[in-house]
Structures are given as C-alpha cells and as structure tokens.
Design a protein around this motif. Structure first.
Motif, PDB file in Angstrom:
ATOM      1  N   PHE A   1     114.322  66.395 -26.525  1.00 31.34           N
ATOM      2  CA  PHE A   1     113.432  67.459 -26.068  1.00 31.34           C
ATOM      3  C   PHE A   1     112.154  66.800 -25.567  1.00 31.34           C
ATOM      4  CE2 PHE A   1     109.774  70.189 -26.953  1.00 31.34           C
ATOM      5  CZ  PHE A   1     110.137  71.346 -26.285  1.00 31.34           C
ATOM      6  N   VAL A   2     111.664  67.249 -24.404  1.00 31.62           N
ATOM      7  CA  VAL A   2     110.448  66.654 -23.849  1.00 31.62           C
ATOM      8  C   VAL A   2     109.370  67.722 -23.701  1.00 31.62           C
ATOM      9  CG1 VAL A   2     111.605  64.757 -22.676  1.00 31.62           C
ATOM     10  CG2 VAL A   2     111.335  66.915 -21.494  1.00 31.62           C
ATOM     11  N   GLU A   3     108.128  67.312 -23.899  1.00 29.53           N
ATOM     12  CA  GLU A   3     107.011  68.246 -23.845  1.00 29.53           C
ATOM     13  C   GLU A   3     106.154  67.955 -22.618  1.00 29.53           C
ATOM     14  OE1 GLU A   3     105.206  70.368 -27.657  1.00 29.53           O
ATOM     15  OE2 GLU A   3     104.354  68.386 -27.333  1.00 29.53           O
ATOM     16  N   PHE A   4     105.663  69.031 -22.014  1.00 34.03           N
ATOM     17  CA  PHE A   4     104.837  68.946 -20.816  1.00 34.03           C
ATOM     18  C   PHE A   4     103.457  69.529 -21.090  1.00 34.03           C
ATOM     19  CE2 PHE A   4     108.838  68.140 -18.865  1.00 34.03           C
ATOM     20  CZ  PHE A   4     108.579  67.546 -17.631  1.00 34.03           C
ATOM     21  N   PRO A   5     102.462  69.181 -20.270  1.00 37.30           N
ATOM     22  CA  PRO A   5     101.138  69.791 -20.410  1.00 37.30           C
ATOM     23  C   PRO A   5     101.196  71.290 -20.107  1.00 37.30           C
ATOM     24  CG  PRO A   5     101.039  67.826 -19.014  1.00 37.30           C
ATOM     25  CD  PRO A   5     102.489  68.159 -19.206  1.00 37.30           C
ATOM     26  N   GLY A   6     100.313  72.053 -20.736  1.00 37.13           N
ATOM     27  CA  GLY A   6     100.143  73.454 -20.369  1.00 37.13           C
ATOM     28  C   GLY A   6     101.114  74.401 -21.027  1.00 37.13           C
ATOM     29  N   HIS A   7     101.230  75.574 -20.396  1.00 35.02           N
ATOM     30  CA  HIS A   7     101.994  76.682 -20.960  1.00 35.02           C
ATOM     31  C   HIS A   7     103.293  76.860 -20.180  1.00 35.02           C
ATOM     32  CE1 HIS A   7     100.366  78.721 -17.451  1.00 35.02           C
ATOM     33  NE2 HIS A   7      99.140  78.451 -17.867  1.00 35.02           N
ATOM     34  N   HIS A   8     103.845  78.067 -20.251  1.00 29.94           N
ATOM     35  CA  HIS A   8     105.122  78.383 -19.617  1.00 29.94           C
ATOM     36  C   HIS A   8     105.108  78.078 -18.121  1.00 29.94           C
ATOM     37  CE1 HIS A   8     108.998  80.382 -19.389  1.00 29.94           C
ATOM     38  NE2 HIS A   8     108.562  81.236 -18.494  1.00 29.94           N
ATOM     39  N   GLY A   9     103.982  78.267 -17.473  1.00 26.40           N
ATOM     40  CA  GLY A   9     103.839  77.953 -16.050  1.00 26.40           C
ATOM     41  C   GLY A   9     102.823  76.866 -15.808  1.00 26.40           C
ATOM     42  N   GLY A  10     102.821  75.831 -16.629  1.00 22.55           N
ATOM     43  CA  GLY A  10     101.809  74.780 -16.545  1.00 22.55           C
ATOM     44  C   GLY A  10     101.769  74.057 -15.216  1.00 22.55           C
ATOM     45  N   TYR A  11     102.878  74.039 -14.490  1.00 26.18           N
ATOM     46  CA  TYR A  11     102.938  73.388 -13.182  1.00 26.18           C
ATOM     47  C   TYR A  11     102.090  74.106 -12.146  1.00 26.18           C
ATOM     48  CZ  TYR A  11     106.441  77.061 -13.177  1.00 26.18           C
ATOM     49  OH  TYR A  11     107.080  78.257 -13.355  1.00 26.18           O
ATOM     50  N   ASN A  12     101.724  75.360 -12.426  1.00 26.87           N
ATOM     51  CA  ASN A  12     100.936  76.146 -11.476  1.00 26.87           C
ATOM     52  C   ASN A  12      99.535  76.419 -12.017  1.00 26.87           C
ATOM     53  OD1 ASN A  12     100.763  77.570  -8.958  1.00 26.87           O
ATOM     54  ND2 ASN A  12     100.895  79.487 -10.077  1.00 26.87           N
ATOM     55  N   SER A  13      99.067  75.562 -12.924  1.00 29.62           N
ATOM     56  CA  SER A  13      97.755  75.735 -13.544  1.00 29.62           C
ATOM     57  C   SER A  13      96.838  74.592 -13.122  1.00 29.62           C
ATOM     58  CB  SER A  13      97.904  75.737 -15.066  1.00 29.62           C
ATOM     59  OG  SER A  13      98.214  74.434 -15.539  1.00 29.62           O
ATOM     60  N   GLU A  14      95.657  74.561 -13.728  1.00 28.88           N
ATOM     61  CA  GLU A  14      94.723  73.481 -13.436  1.00 28.88           C
ATOM     62  C   GLU A  14      95.245  72.129 -13.922  1.00 28.88           C
ATOM     63  OE1 GLU A  14      93.853  75.174 -17.446  1.00 28.88           O
ATOM     64  OE2 GLU A  14      94.179  76.001 -15.430  1.00 28.88           O
ATOM     65  N   LEU A  15      96.331  72.143 -14.685  1.00 28.27           N
ATOM     66  CA  LEU A  15      96.927  70.908 -15.195  1.00 28.27           C
ATOM     67  C   LEU A  15      98.050  70.397 -14.292  1.00 28.27           C
ATOM     68  CD1 LEU A  15      97.175  71.883 -18.976  1.00 28.27           C
ATOM     69  CD2 LEU A  15      95.465  70.407 -17.896  1.00 28.27           C
ATOM     70  N   HIS A  16      98.099  70.860 -13.046  1.00 28.27           N
ATOM     71  CA  HIS A  16      99.246  70.518 -12.200  1.00 28.27           C
ATOM     72  C   HIS A  16      99.366  69.016 -11.957  1.00 28.27           C
ATOM     73  CE1 HIS A  16      96.696  70.010  -8.584  1.00 28.27           C
ATOM     74  NE2 HIS A  16      96.009  71.030  -9.053  1.00 28.27           N
ATOM     75  N   LYS A  17      98.252  68.286 -11.871  1.00 29.41           N
ATOM     76  CA  LYS A  17      98.338  66.838 -11.688  1.00 29.41           C
ATOM     77  C   LYS A  17      98.948  66.162 -12.901  1.00 29.41           C
ATOM     78  CE  LYS A  17      94.547  66.299  -8.378  1.00 29.41           C
ATOM     79  NZ  LYS A  17      93.231  65.664  -8.127  1.00 29.41           N
ATOM     80  N   GLU A  18      98.483  66.563 -14.087  1.00 30.50           N
ATOM     81  CA  GLU A  18      99.037  66.015 -15.317  1.00 30.50           C
ATOM     82  C   GLU A  18     100.507  66.381 -15.460  1.00 30.50           C
ATOM     83  OE1 GLU A  18      96.258  67.673 -15.004  1.00 30.50           O
ATOM     84  OE2 GLU A  18      94.614  66.695 -16.106  1.00 30.50           O
ATOM     85  N   PHE A  19     100.837  67.602 -15.048  1.00 29.46           N
ATOM     86  CA  PHE A  19     102.226  68.050 -15.122  1.00 29.46           C
ATOM     87  C   PHE A  19     103.105  67.190 -14.212  1.00 29.46           C
ATOM     88  CE2 PHE A  19     105.928  70.666 -14.755  1.00 29.46           C
ATOM     89  CZ  PHE A  19     105.958  71.460 -15.889  1.00 29.46           C
ATOM     90  N   ALA A  20     102.626  66.929 -12.998  1.00 31.84           N
ATOM     91  CA  ALA A  20     103.395  66.117 -12.055  1.00 31.84           C
ATOM     92  C   ALA A  20     103.618  64.705 -12.587  1.00 31.84           C
ATOM     93  CB  ALA A  20     102.676  66.064 -10.709  1.00 31.84           C
ATOM     94  N   GLU A  21     102.585  64.120 -13.184  1.00 26.60           N
ATOM     95  CA  GLU A  21     102.722  62.766 -13.715  1.00 26.60           C
ATOM     96  C   GLU A  21     103.691  62.736 -14.893  1.00 26.60           C
ATOM     97  OE1 GLU A  21     101.711  60.036 -12.205  1.00 26.60           O
ATOM     98  OE2 GLU A  21     101.054  61.467 -10.683  1.00 26.60           O
ATOM     99  N   ARG A  22     103.655  63.765 -15.718  1.00 27.07           N
ATOM    100  CA  ARG A  22     104.593  63.833 -16.838  1.00 27.07           C
ATOM    101  C   ARG A  22     106.028  63.978 -16.325  1.00 27.07           C
ATOM    102  NH1 ARG A  22     106.721  62.112 -21.317  1.00 27.07           N
ATOM    103  NH2 ARG A  22     107.437  63.721 -22.771  1.00 27.07           N
ATOM    104  N   LEU A  23     106.215  64.799 -15.296  1.00 26.48           N
ATOM    105  CA  LEU A  23     107.548  64.960 -14.712  1.00 26.48           C
ATOM    106  C   LEU A  23     108.052  63.633 -14.162  1.00 26.48           C
ATOM    107  CD1 LEU A  23     109.920  66.676 -13.876  1.00 26.48           C
ATOM    108  CD2 LEU A  23     108.605  67.491 -11.903  1.00 26.48           C
TER     109      LEU A  23
END
Length: 270
Positions: A243-265
C-alpha cells in the motif's frame, strides 16, 4: 504551459476526447466521478518531462460524447474505453493511475487486459464490497449526501477555485453547465453503477500472477478517516501487495499539493 496534443477516439456508443503531454513511457490517468481530463492538468504538466501523460474525458463527461444519454454506467464499458485508448496510443505496457471510480475502472482494466499495464495505482477506489461496520455506513451516507447536494457542491467548487477550468477550451459561460452535467451523470448513473459493482479479486490475483503487471493500491495521507482510504488498505491486504501513501486528500492531485503529488507518483512508478 506544457504543449498538449488533443485527439478523439470513436468507441462503442461514444466518442472520447483525450489529451497527450510530454514524452517518455506512457502514463494513463483515469478521473473519478464528476471530473474530466482537466482534473489532472497540474500533475500532468509536472510529469510531462518524464512521461507521455494521457488524460481523457470518460464517456458521458465534458467533451466526450455519449450517443445514448440514458445509458447505464457499467465499469466494464468504461474499462473497455480505457483499453481501446491504450491500444490506439501504444503497443507497450503502460503505467495507469486511477482515482476514485476511475481507480475501479483501472482495476477492471487490469483484470481484463494485464498485458497492457506495467503498474496500476488505484488511488482510493470506491469498492464497497471491501468495507464493513462503520466504514460501510459512512460510505453509504456519503454517497446519499452527494445525490442530494451535488449541484451546490459543484457551485462551491467553481467559486473556490478556477484551476479546474483554466485548461478548458470552452467559454467561461459553458463551464458551469459542463461541470453540472458531469455531476448529474455521476449521481444519476455512476453512483448506482459503482455501488452495485463487485470486483472479482480472485481473477485479478490470477491476472497479476500470470503477467508482469503490478497493482499498488494507494490513499491520501489526509484521507485516513475517509472510507475510500479503507478500501485501498483492504484491497492491498487481499492482493498481498504494498500500500502506498500520497500527499493530500481524496483529490490531492488537484490541490495545492499537486507538485508533491506528482513527485510521489514518479517515485512510486520508478
């Protein structure tokens, strides 16, 4: 702004609008209910220097036409659309990221066409079959609430953020109508379909074992109390995978954390 190449694909009963950014291994991103390709705009832009990122409007959403407007939502049909889109764009196994109901579509795709997938990341899939007790009660209450309040939620979204619309080729006057139409499709067709869907986990396990595909369920760190996070955890346990964890919430990819989300992906895919 990263250059975007638009295309259309005729599938059974619909025409899909899709967008391609960047170069490198192909990454298909499948949006959840009420969304469209624009939901992934910022993550896609951040990954386009390393991947060929493909986003699309699922049938019944935004710029993708649906010939029969009363067509019932079927996960199998939407997964076949994704299969045909991948087959059109590449003959190599692809990375696939799916969100919410888009994650469920990705799971059905991986079960039916494991040869097309290198790694699937189902981010918080709506799989009620995996829930019990309070989580199942929460899920049913949440979905019922969406049915009653979806229009006000869309209008709130429009007033709080312009990011969802900045990549649209439609006029600003058309955007509220488009998003409300997506939301109406979600509550009238997609919610009933997703509630009644059951993933054949044994068949998925067989597909994983007989191929080079990996399936890595995921959830947002801010979603730990949300039922879809529980779905991902339970799915990882049943599949015997990480199981892997990402920044943010259910739609974290569309939040202010999108850069962090992209790097985690990128980190997970790498």
């Amino acid at each position: 702004m990263i250059g975007t190449r638009n295309g259309t694909l005729a599938v059974s009963g619909a025409t899909l609008h899709y967008e391609v950014r960047g170069s490198g291994p192909l990454l298909l991103m499948i949006h959840g209910g009420g969304g469209d390709a624009d939901k992934f705009q910022y993550v896609a832009d951040n990954l386009a220097d390393r991947y060929t990122v493909v986003t699309y409007d699922r049938r019944g959403h935004s710029r993708s036409s649906l010939f029969n407007q009363t067509e019932n939502f079927r996960v199998k049909t939407h997964s076949d659309d994704a299969h045909r889109l991948l087959a059109t764009l590449t003959d190599e196994p692809a990375y696939v990221f799916g969100s919410s109901s888009g994650a469920v579509i990705g799971l059905e795709l991986s079960k039916r066409h494991p040869e097309q997938i290198r790694i699937l990341i189902p981010h918080e899939p709506v799989l009620l079959q995996l829930l019990t007790g309070n989580e199942l009660v929460q899920a049913k209450q949440f979905l019922e609430s969406l049915k009653k309040n979806h229009q006000s939620e869309v209008l709130k979204l429009l007033s709080n953020s312009e990011r969802d619309t900045s990549n649209s080729d439609q006029s600003k006057d058309a955007i509220p109508k488009r998003l409300l139409s997506n939301s109406t499709y979600f509550v009238e067709h997609e919610i009933p379909g997703i509630i009644n869907y059951s993933l054949d986990i044994d068949t998925l396990k067989t597909a994983i074992k007989s191929s080079a595909m990996q399936v890595l369920p995921a959830g947002g760190i801010a979603s730990r109390e949300f039922f879809t996070y529980g779905c991902s955890v339970a799915l990882a346990e049943q599949l015997g995978t990480n199981f892997v964890e990402f920044p943010g919430h259910h739609g974290g990819y569309n939040s202010e954390l999108h850069k962090e989300f992209a790097e985690r992906l990128h980190e997970v895919l790498r």
